[in-house]
Scaffold this motif. Sequence first.
Motif, PDB file in Angstrom:
ATOM      1  N   UNK A   1       0.828  -1.205   0.000  1.00 55.05           N
ATOM      2  CA  UNK A   1       0.000   0.000   0.000  1.00 55.05           C
ATOM      3  C   UNK A   1       0.863   1.256   0.000  1.00 55.05           C
ATOM      4  N   UNK A   2       1.970   1.232   0.740  1.00 49.99           N
ATOM      5  CA  UNK A   2       2.876   2.384   0.750  1.00 49.99           C
ATOM      6  C   UNK A   2       3.562   2.564  -0.599  1.00 49.99           C
ATOM      7  N   UNK A   3       3.881   1.460  -1.253  1.00 49.50           N
ATOM      8  CA  UNK A   3       4.506   1.549  -2.571  1.00 49.50           C
ATOM      9  C   UNK A   3       3.553   2.145  -3.596  1.00 49.50           C
ATOM     10  N   UNK A   4       2.256   1.854  -3.442  1.00 47.06           N
ATOM     11  CA  UNK A   4       1.266   2.483  -4.322  1.00 47.06           C
ATOM     12  C   UNK A   4       1.241   3.994  -4.104  1.00 47.06           C
ATOM     13  N   UNK A   5       1.269   4.413  -2.847  1.00 42.85           N
ATOM     14  CA  UNK A   5       1.271   5.843  -2.544  1.00 42.85           C
ATOM     15  C   UNK A   5       2.513   6.531  -3.134  1.00 42.85           C
ATOM     16  N   UNK A   6       3.623   5.796  -3.173  1.00 47.42           N
ATOM     17  CA  UNK A   6       4.870   6.342  -3.710  1.00 47.42           C
ATOM     18  C   UNK A   6       5.005   6.120  -5.217  1.00 47.42           C
ATOM     19  N   UNK A   7       3.980   5.474  -5.805  1.00 42.44           N
ATOM     20  CA  UNK A   7       3.951   5.187  -7.253  1.00 42.44           C
ATOM     21  C   UNK A   7       5.183   4.378  -7.690  1.00 42.44           C
ATOM     22  N   UNK A   8       5.496   3.354  -6.891  1.00 46.77           N
ATOM     23  CA  UNK A   8       6.666   2.530  -7.173  1.00 46.77           C
ATOM     24  C   UNK A   8       6.311   1.083  -7.517  1.00 46.77           C
ATOM     25  N   UNK A   9       5.051   0.813  -7.821  1.00 48.72           N
ATOM     26  CA  UNK A   9       4.629  -0.554  -8.117  1.00 48.72           C
ATOM     27  C   UNK A   9       4.698  -0.801  -9.619  1.00 48.72           C
ATOM     28  N   UNK A  10       5.429  -1.851  -9.998  1.00 49.53           N
ATOM     29  CA  UNK A  10       5.611  -2.205 -11.402  1.00 49.53           C
ATOM     30  C   UNK A  10       4.865  -3.496 -11.722  1.00 49.53           C
ATOM     31  N   UNK A  11       4.457  -3.615 -12.974  1.00 50.26           N
ATOM     32  CA  UNK A  11       3.714  -4.803 -13.404  1.00 50.26           C
ATOM     33  C   UNK A  11       4.529  -6.077 -13.196  1.00 50.26           C
ATOM     34  N   UNK A  12       5.839  -6.015 -13.361  1.00 49.84           N
ATOM     35  CA  UNK A  12       6.692  -7.186 -13.181  1.00 49.84           C
ATOM     36  C   UNK A  12       6.584  -7.717 -11.751  1.00 49.84           C
TER      37      UNK A  12
ATOM     38  N   UNK B   1      -6.738   1.943  -5.586  1.00 49.11           N
ATOM     39  CA  UNK B   1      -5.610   2.826  -5.885  1.00 49.11           C
ATOM     40  C   UNK B   1      -5.609   3.266  -7.354  1.00 49.11           C
ATOM     41  N   UNK B   2      -6.740   3.049  -8.042  1.00 45.95           N
ATOM     42  CA  UNK B   2      -6.890   3.446  -9.453  1.00 45.95           C
ATOM     43  C   UNK B   2      -5.849   2.759 -10.336  1.00 45.95           C
ATOM     44  N   UNK B   3      -5.611   1.473 -10.070  1.00 36.86           N
ATOM     45  CA  UNK B   3      -4.634   0.692 -10.827  1.00 36.86           C
ATOM     46  C   UNK B   3      -5.311  -0.549 -11.421  1.00 36.86           C
ATOM     47  N   UNK B   4      -6.367  -0.318 -12.195  1.00 36.10           N
ATOM     48  CA  UNK B   4      -7.108  -1.444 -12.749  1.00 36.10           C
ATOM     49  C   UNK B   4      -6.244  -2.273 -13.695  1.00 36.10           C
ATOM     50  N   UNK B   5      -5.299  -1.632 -14.379  1.00 34.69           N
ATOM     51  CA  UNK B   5      -4.428  -2.379 -15.297  1.00 34.69           C
ATOM     52  C   UNK B   5      -3.568  -3.386 -14.530  1.00 34.69           C
ATOM     53  N   UNK B   6      -3.195  -3.056 -13.297  1.00 30.02           N
ATOM     54  CA  UNK B   6      -2.418  -3.988 -12.492  1.00 30.02           C
ATOM     55  C   UNK B   6      -3.307  -5.126 -11.982  1.00 30.02           C
ATOM     56  N   UNK B   7      -4.566  -4.823 -11.711  1.00 30.74           N
ATOM     57  CA  UNK B   7      -5.522  -5.858 -11.337  1.00 30.74           C
ATOM     58  C   UNK B   7      -5.653  -6.873 -12.463  1.00 30.74           C
TER      59      UNK B   7
END
Length: 338
Positions: A117-128, A258-264
């Motif tokens: 959750x913190x990585x999402x806030x920092x925008x550091x989550x990658x698809x890999x 977190x508005x990341x439907x593409x990651x879902x």
Amino acid sequence: MKEIDVRIMAVDGSYLNHRLRGRIEETHISWVILSKDYAFKIKKPLKLDFLDFSTLGLRKKNCEKELDLNRRFSSIYLAVLPIRFVNKKWVIGESPKGPVSEYCVQMKKMQVSKRLDNMFHLQKVKAKSIKSLAMQIASFHHKAMKTFNRFEIQKHREIFNEISTIIPTVKEHIDTHHANIVLKAIRWSDRFLKHYGDRIQTRITNGFQRDVHGDLHCGNIFLYSKPVLFDCIEFNDQFRQIDVLYELAFLCMDFERFHQKHLSQAFLQAYGQYFSAFQVNEDYTLFIYFKSLRANIRAKVHALQFEQTENQKEAALQLSEVQKYLELMNSYINQVPL
């Protein structure tokens, strides 16, 4: 232990003769003291509809169960330790003096910045990284014990409809519109369960109900190169013995929060390469229901945290989360008109 005791221990308590000098992270059912190298999780002395931590014996039992269950997929769980008050100081671990006042679960301390959750806030989550997480969860689900608790429509209605308990809070502190979302959701869920109950039972019969994590959201994952899952549900077996789609729904709902439907979508695609959880088209509709139920439960959790806190800033934050999860729940409901 009382909250004041936990806060004193976090600063002045000791483990292996070293002062903790820790800080506290709090949930609605526990306190976690973060020291330099370890995390010590203490259960609040609560008795709620879905758990009972009201006695020292019950808290010890649940600490031991938490340790065993989480070790199925995580190496960070180390021990259950006693806590004593010795010479006017709180001491964690074995001590020759004094009765045991409390028990805690000891874990290796992880980097808070690596929590998903913190990585999402920092925008550091990658698809890999999300694909790696999906592979790990699929492997765990594939090996998890199958359970065959029969579908009982009344029990499932009660789980969803318990959200009615937050209506007074929502009316008073948010608005009538969001209270009406709750009422709408309850009516919709009742119709859904009546219509799709047979499919839910068929999935149970076919082995898709398993003993899994039960609380798999972004706050319970550390996203290292090899992801670390933690904090599964130990206090209620039925919350953990669920359809694997219900487990996935929590995480995917969180991504969408977190508005990341593409990651879902990337997560589900990667998961599906290792474990086929969707069998027929109806299962995709069930998945939407499960996401609505997960948003429902998060709204209830934040409403409970709002009621527990006396900090105005924290209260405002919790109310904001209640509102957002109610709106997300409503968006799922609108995808399946009944």
